[in-house]
Structures are given as C-alpha cells and as structure tokens.
Design a protein around this motif. Structure first.
Motif, short mmCIF file in Angstrom:
data_model
loop_
_atom_site.label_atom_id
_atom_site.label_comp_id
_atom_site.label_asym_id
_atom_site.label_seq_id
_atom_site.Cartn_x
_atom_site.Cartn_y
_atom_site.Cartn_z
N GLU A 179 0.85 -1.20 0.00
CA GLU A 179 0.00 0.00 0.00
C GLU A 179 0.88 1.25 0.00
OE1 GLU A 179 -4.16 1.25 2.12
OE2 GLU A 179 -2.76 0.05 3.27
N ARG A 180 0.47 2.26 -0.70
CA ARG A 180 1.24 3.50 -0.80
C ARG A 180 1.26 4.25 0.54
NH1 ARG A 180 2.79 5.86 -4.96
NH2 ARG A 180 2.51 5.27 -7.10
N PHE A 181 2.39 4.90 0.78
CA PHE A 181 2.61 5.65 2.02
C PHE A 181 1.50 6.68 2.25
CE2 PHE A 181 4.78 9.35 4.04
CZ PHE A 181 5.04 8.77 5.27
N GLY A 182 1.19 7.46 1.22
CA GLY A 182 0.16 8.49 1.35
C GLY A 182 -1.22 7.92 1.64
N THR A 183 -1.53 6.79 1.03
CA THR A 183 -2.82 6.14 1.27
C THR A 183 -2.94 5.70 2.73
OG1 THR A 183 -2.87 5.36 -1.01
CG2 THR A 183 -4.32 4.24 0.54
N LYS B 10 9.24 18.57 -6.96
CA LYS B 10 10.06 19.74 -7.30
C LYS B 10 11.42 19.73 -6.59
CE LYS B 10 6.15 22.80 -8.11
NZ LYS B 10 5.40 23.94 -7.59
N THR B 11 11.41 19.30 -5.31
CA THR B 11 12.61 19.44 -4.48
C THR B 11 13.40 18.16 -4.28
OG1 THR B 11 11.43 19.00 -2.42
CG2 THR B 11 11.50 21.30 -3.19
N GLY B 12 12.75 17.01 -4.50
CA GLY B 12 13.42 15.73 -4.24
C GLY B 12 13.35 15.30 -2.79
N GLN B 13 12.71 16.11 -1.95
CA GLN B 13 12.57 15.74 -0.55
C GLN B 13 11.53 14.65 -0.41
OE1 GLN B 13 11.52 19.72 0.80
NE2 GLN B 13 13.34 19.70 2.10
N ARG B 14 11.61 13.89 0.66
CA ARG B 14 10.65 12.82 0.91
C ARG B 14 9.34 13.40 1.44
NH1 ARG B 14 14.09 7.66 2.75
NH2 ARG B 14 15.77 8.02 1.29
N VAL B 15 8.25 12.80 1.01
CA VAL B 15 6.92 13.28 1.36
C VAL B 15 6.72 13.30 2.87
CG1 VAL B 15 4.44 12.81 1.16
CG2 VAL B 15 5.91 12.55 -0.83
N GLY B 16 7.12 12.24 3.55
CA GLY B 16 6.96 12.18 5.00
C GLY B 16 7.69 13.31 5.72
N GLU B 17 8.91 13.58 5.27
CA GLU B 17 9.69 14.66 5.88
C GLU B 17 9.02 16.01 5.66
OE1 GLU B 17 13.48 14.09 4.05
OE2 GLU B 17 14.04 12.50 5.44
N ILE C 201 1.61 16.02 9.98
CA ILE C 201 1.63 14.74 10.70
C ILE C 201 2.76 14.79 11.71
CG2 ILE C 201 0.66 13.41 8.78
CD1 ILE C 201 3.54 12.32 8.28
N GLY C 202 2.71 13.90 12.68
CA GLY C 202 3.80 13.79 13.65
C GLY C 202 4.83 12.77 13.20
N GLU C 203 5.99 12.79 13.83
CA GLU C 203 7.02 11.81 13.49
C GLU C 203 6.53 10.39 13.70
OE1 GLU C 203 10.78 12.53 15.36
OE2 GLU C 203 11.05 14.45 14.34
N ASP D 194 3.46 9.33 13.48
CA ASP D 194 2.55 9.01 12.38
C ASP D 194 3.34 8.51 11.18
OD1 ASP D 194 0.22 9.88 13.75
OD2 ASP D 194 0.59 11.95 13.12
N MET D 195 4.43 9.21 10.87
CA MET D 195 5.27 8.83 9.74
C MET D 195 5.87 7.44 9.97
SD MET D 195 8.58 10.74 8.03
CE MET D 195 9.60 10.57 9.48
N LEU D 196 6.40 7.22 11.16
CA LEU D 196 7.02 5.92 11.46
C LEU D 196 6.00 4.78 11.40
CD1 LEU D 196 9.40 6.87 14.40
CD2 LEU D 196 10.02 6.28 12.05
N GLN D 197 4.81 5.01 11.93
CA GLN D 197 3.78 3.97 11.91
C GLN D 197 3.34 3.66 10.48
OE1 GLN D 197 1.04 5.75 14.69
NE2 GLN D 197 1.77 4.46 16.38
N ALA D 198 3.23 4.67 9.64
CA ALA D 198 2.84 4.45 8.25
C ALA D 198 3.94 3.68 7.50
CB ALA D 198 2.56 5.78 7.55
#
Length: 66
Positions: free
Chosen positions: A3-7, A29-36, A44-46, A48-52
């Motif tokens: 499953e996709r991270f954003g989903t 545009k920037t190459g940065q990661r979506v979660g960051e 989102i909180g850190e 939340d990102m780790l759990q996803a």
C-alpha cells in the motif's frame, strides 16, 4: 501489493488529500521525501510517519533505549 505511504496516512491520520497532494508536488520539485515534508509542515507527527512506514513495509517499530 504494498500500500502507498500516502494512502496509509490518509486512512490512519487526519491528513487531508489536499495537504498530501501539495506535499507530493513539493517532493517532485525538491526531491525531498513526502513524510519529511509533512512532518516539517506539522501536518503529521514523526510517530505518524514511522507507523505508516512500518505498516507499508511490514516491519515493527523497535524502541531504542539510551
């Protein structure tokens, strides 16, 4: 199928589709990661990102003790 991270974030957090879409555009545009991007914006909180990520890759979160 993975499953996709954003989903996962849309299902598990209060993240809106508009905020995710904007973060995806910024990432392109920037190459940065979506979660960051989302954590830096306060969308989102850190944890939340780790759990996803944990769910996406089927890995447990292991606390690191000092």
């Amino acid at each position: 199928m993975v499953e996709r991270f954003g989903t996962i974030l849309l299902k598990k957090t209060s993240l809106s589709e508009d905020t995710l879409s904007a973060a995806l555009k910024t990432s392109e545009k920037t190459g940065q990661r979506v979660g960051e991007i989302l954590v830096r914006q306060g969308a989102i909180g850190e944890m939340d990102m780790l759990q996803a990520l944990s769910e996406q890759f089927g890995m447990d979160i292991v606390p690191v003790l000092p």
